[in-house]
Scaffold this active site. Sequence first.
Site, PDB file in Angstrom:
ATOM      1  N   HIS A  53      14.894  -6.613  -1.037  1.00  0.00           N
ATOM      2  CA  HIS A  53      14.115  -5.404  -1.277  1.00  0.00           C
ATOM      3  C   HIS A  53      14.645  -4.218  -0.457  1.00  0.00           C
ATOM      4  CE1 HIS A  53      10.311  -2.959  -0.597  1.00  0.00           C
ATOM      5  NE2 HIS A  53      10.449  -2.962  -1.910  1.00  0.00           N
ATOM      6  N   GLU A  80      17.349  -4.619  -4.602  1.00  0.00           N
ATOM      7  CA  GLU A  80      16.396  -3.689  -5.223  1.00  0.00           C
ATOM      8  C   GLU A  80      16.580  -2.329  -4.587  1.00  0.00           C
ATOM      9  OE1 GLU A  80      12.212  -1.804  -5.439  1.00  0.00           O
ATOM     10  OE2 GLU A  80      13.549  -2.143  -3.733  1.00  0.00           O
ATOM     11  N   ASP A  82      15.378   2.258  -4.940  1.00  0.00           N
ATOM     12  CA  ASP A  82      14.439   3.273  -5.424  1.00  0.00           C
ATOM     13  C   ASP A  82      15.234   4.534  -5.735  1.00  0.00           C
ATOM     14  OD1 ASP A  82      11.749   1.923  -4.623  1.00  0.00           O
ATOM     15  OD2 ASP A  82      12.962   1.845  -2.797  1.00  0.00           O
ATOM     16  N   HIS A  95      13.261   5.689  -0.811  1.00  0.00           N
ATOM     17  CA  HIS A  95      11.941   5.213  -1.216  1.00  0.00           C
ATOM     18  C   HIS A  95      10.868   6.291  -1.179  1.00  0.00           C
ATOM     19  CE1 HIS A  95       7.918   3.477  -0.619  1.00  0.00           C
ATOM     20  NE2 HIS A  95       8.328   2.608  -1.520  1.00  0.00           N
ATOM     21  N   GLU A 163      14.543   0.610  -9.338  1.00  0.00           N
ATOM     22  CA  GLU A 163      13.215   1.189  -9.544  1.00  0.00           C
ATOM     23  C   GLU A 163      13.309   2.695  -9.728  1.00  0.00           C
ATOM     24  OE1 GLU A 163      10.102   0.433  -6.646  1.00  0.00           O
ATOM     25  OE2 GLU A 163       8.875   2.014  -7.542  1.00  0.00           O
TER      26      GLU A 163
HETATM   27  O1  G3P Z   1      10.265  -4.009  -6.114  1.00  0.00           O
HETATM   28  C1  G3P Z   1       8.930  -3.926  -5.762  1.00  0.00           C
HETATM   29  C2  G3P Z   1       8.611  -2.905  -4.721  1.00  0.00           C
HETATM   30  O2  G3P Z   1       9.730  -2.141  -4.418  1.00  0.00           O
HETATM   31  C3  G3P Z   1       7.501  -2.033  -5.059  1.00  0.00           C
HETATM   32  O3  G3P Z   1       7.028  -1.285  -3.975  1.00  0.00           O
HETATM   33  O4  G3P Z   1       6.752   0.760  -2.684  1.00  0.00           O
HETATM   34  O5  G3P Z   1       8.462  -0.883  -2.010  1.00  0.00           O
HETATM   35  O6  G3P Z   1       8.804   0.517  -4.029  1.00  0.00           O
HETATM   36  P1  G3P Z   1       7.804  -0.184  -3.152  1.00  0.00           P
HETATM   37 CA    CA Z   2      10.917  -0.190  -4.771  1.00  0.00          CA
END
Ligand code: G3P
Ligand code: CA
Length: 305
Positions: A53, A80, A82, A95, A163
């Site tokens: 993550h 993962e 953002d 993020h 994301e």
């Molecule tokens: O991938 C799931 C997670 O990233 C969702 O929450 O706030 O960390 O983007 P956040």
């Molecule tokens: Ca995320």
Amino acid sequence: MYVRTAAVAAAAFLGLTFTLLGGSASPAATAPATAPAPAPDSAGLLGPTVYAHRGASAYAPENTLASIDLAMRLGFTWVENDVQRTKDGELVVIHDDTLARTTDAEQVFPDRKPWRVKDFTAAEIARLDAGSWFGPRFAGARVPTLREYMERVEGNRQRLLLEIKKPELYPGIEEQTLRLLGETGWLDAQHVSRRLVVQSFSADSVRVVHRLRPDLVTAFLGTPAVADLPRYAEFTDRINPWHTTISADWVAAVHGLRGAHGKTMEVDTWIVDDAPTARKVREMGVDGIITNAPDVVRGAVGSYF
Ligand code: G3P
Ligand code: CA
């Protein structure tokens, strides 16, 4: 839904390969030094897919190239991130919708409060230190552009759970993101079938991605009521919920549906950083675990990648 032990050798081989490939980042002191091979559980099955993550963000500054390099060194192919957009239209990997927490923007631009990502140009953001807040050894890490990030993920032979963050702030970000993915070679058949998933908390955004590129695997972030799940199955393949919000029955309800590509819908849950919780969600039957500490989750439940 877990992968049988026949995959252990391949997974172990891949872990070794990625470790040998190396990277430019140095693992943080608290990160494990080596990448143990995935191991089956007592039933002879491998655990859920593990997603690093924001990269291996327990050990390196989130969403930086250092964090994905470290994930690779630890043997994790799925990362993962953002994606947001600058004032002058560059896609960047970060993020928060402000720069304050994960960069030195407050020091470099003291009169620009509240330091919103969308109020800064790409050149301004490129000046910021996105590593020192995490630890001195990461001083000088940058907020990567999405293009830089994709090139590094490709170079690392990794896979991406991308994301689209806060799309309501960035009209047209879905189309722009897909354009960049195409330009960087990530929309060919091999990437689309095995190496890319696009997710968002915005159902509208996921719908747009599905409409623009129906071949892409997508995920909705959230925990819809069971009665509403069939509506989501029309445009997405996965439902990715916060781990505190789910039960075995809910996971089974998702698994009872076929998603946008006619396959059993899947569940990847977040953010699980400790062994007991990893074991708990594994017992619920989730397909994937999204974690800041992928080594901890792998140690608890095994993993395929
Ligand atoms: O991938 C799931 C997670 O990233 C969702 O929450 O706030 O960390 O983007 P956040
Ligand atoms: Ca995320």
